[in-house]
Scaffold this active site. Structure first.
Site, mmCIF file in Angstrom:
data_model
loop_
_atom_site.group_PDB
_atom_site.id
_atom_site.type_symbol
_atom_site.label_atom_id
_atom_site.label_comp_id
_atom_site.label_asym_id
_atom_site.label_seq_id
_atom_site.Cartn_x
_atom_site.Cartn_y
_atom_site.Cartn_z
ATOM 1 N N CYS A 110 0.970 -1.403 -0.039
ATOM 2 C CA CYS A 110 -0.050 0.130 -0.019
ATOM 3 C C CYS A 110 0.877 1.378 -0.073
ATOM 4 C CB CYS A 110 -1.005 0.113 1.099
ATOM 5 S SG CYS A 110 -0.175 -0.028 2.923
ATOM 6 N N HIS B 135 -2.670 1.248 6.971
ATOM 7 C CA HIS B 135 -3.179 0.965 5.639
ATOM 8 C C HIS B 135 -3.068 2.570 5.049
ATOM 9 C CE1 HIS B 135 -4.274 -0.796 1.942
ATOM 10 N NE2 HIS B 135 -5.508 -0.080 1.787
ATOM 11 N N HIS C 211 -5.779 1.943 -4.153
ATOM 12 C CA HIS C 211 -5.018 1.520 -3.095
ATOM 13 C C HIS C 211 -4.622 0.001 -3.524
ATOM 14 C CE1 HIS C 211 -7.943 -0.849 -0.442
ATOM 15 N NE2 HIS C 211 -8.650 -0.906 -1.810
#
Length: 361
Positions: free
Chosen positions: A275, A323, A335
């Site tokens: 990510c 994240h 993402h």
């Protein structure tokens, strides 16, 4: 109006995906309270008493991948710190080589002075001046004597400083080496934790039938849809009307061009990303280097309110900042989700938002 149409379209697409999923309505995976009737030929076997529901399995799998994500951030940070220490050690090694060469030069200079004195008969410069028959030669010699004494003194002082610098370089190199080794230990520990969590999650998934795996994926989408719907219903999107900067447009262009590529922990492209690998590389492509990990992106980049969010900003998710995604407008973000998933577009509110940061504030 365009923004609201885009958000509505995103919501509609999510809803259609959920409604179109097989076996969504009325499917239960918990153990039955009463004995079930014999299954029809070819039908899936009923779960055994005490077996976990698919919803419970889903939560366990997601928790494991979340933990792997947290460990990935620790791994990436350790890798970055190890590289920094390695670079410093290399720089110190260059300084040591330069210092050693300088010492050799100074020793040669001092040796040349000693040899010159030997050729002059070994008499001290003061005695040579006293024996001179020419006043002008005496004065010239006196000047040369002062210059020679100063040069000798400077040579010895510089030699002493250089030797002291080499000792400090050695101490610095030792300290950096210890830090490097400590980071390598942290890196290996995080790597092992990542592999263990992913293996546990994959083992859980491997026990599911094909229909259950399809339902598991649908549960994931349903969960994200509910979170996104709640976020939109809160009115969060109505105040978000910022436009992307030129650098932000370049970052978005890079990130969206990676859609469909696989997630891989610790990866920064070009074929796979995690990510923060995706977001850091996207902004690097836009000419703005940013921290490598989502936690460091949160810590070091300027924060902005959600209502002031604009395309290109980074959305940090979960309490542990494990994240990150990039906002692309109309209530959506791009993402790299997790192991087993590909880079994709999702609702900006599909996960708990911790903060929004702006790389080009």
């Amino acid at each position: 109006m365009k923004r609201h149409r885009g958000a509505s379209a995103l919501t509609l697409l999510c809803a259609m995906a959920i409604l179109a999923a097989p076996g969504l309505a009325g499917t239960a995976y918990a153990a039955p309270a009463t004995p079930a009737a014999p299954a029809a030929p070819g039908a899936p076997a009923a779960p055994e008493p005490g077996a976990k529901s698919l919803e419970q399995v889903h939560k366990e799998i997601e928790a494991l991948y979340r933990q792997a994500g947290t460990a990935t951030d620790a791994y990436n940070l350790a890798v970055g710190e190890a590289k920094t220490q390695s670079d410093k050690i290399v720089e110190i090694a260059k300084q040591v080589v330069a210092g050693q060469e300088r010492i050799a030069t100074l020793k040669n200079r001092a040796g040349a002075a000693a040899r010159a004195q030997y050729r002059s008969g070994g008499l001290p410069p003061g005695a040579q001046l006293a024996l001179s028959n020419s006043p002008s030669m005496f004065l010239n010699g006196a000047d040369r004597l002062r210059q020679g004494e100063k040069a000798a003194s400077d040579t010895l002082s510089e030699l002493s400083r250089t030797q002291s610098d080499l000792q400090q370089y050695a101490a610095d190199a030792s300290a950096h080496w210890q830090t490097l080794e400590a980071n390598r230990v942290k890196q290996e520990k995080a790597k092992n934790e990542i592999q263990q969590k992913i293996k546990a999650a994959e083992e859980l998934e491997s026990k599911l039938q094909a229909e259950e795996k399809a339902r598991l994926l649908q549960l994931e989408r349903e969960e994200q849809y509910k979170a996104q719907t709640a976020w939109l219903s809160s009115g969060a999107l109505k105040d978000i009307n910022g436009t992307a900067s030129e650098a932000g447009k370049k970052a978005i262009q890079y990130a969206t061009a990676q859609i469909g590529k696989a997630y891989e922990w610790g990866a920064v492209g070009p074929s796979t990303y995690d990510c923060s690998g995706l977001t850091s590389q996207a902004w690097l492509a836009a000419g703005r280097p940013i921290p490598r990990t989502s936690q460091e992106q949160l810590r070091l980049l300027p924060k902005v309110a959600v209502k002031d969010m604009r395309p290109g900003d980074l959305i940090i998710y979960f309490d542990d900042a494990s994240h990150v995604g990039m906002y692309i407008g109309d209530g959506a973000m791009v993402h790299a989700p997790r192991t087993g998933r590909n880079i994709t577009i999702a609702g900006a509110g599909s996960m708990p938002i911790k903060a929004v940061v702006r790389p080009d504030a």
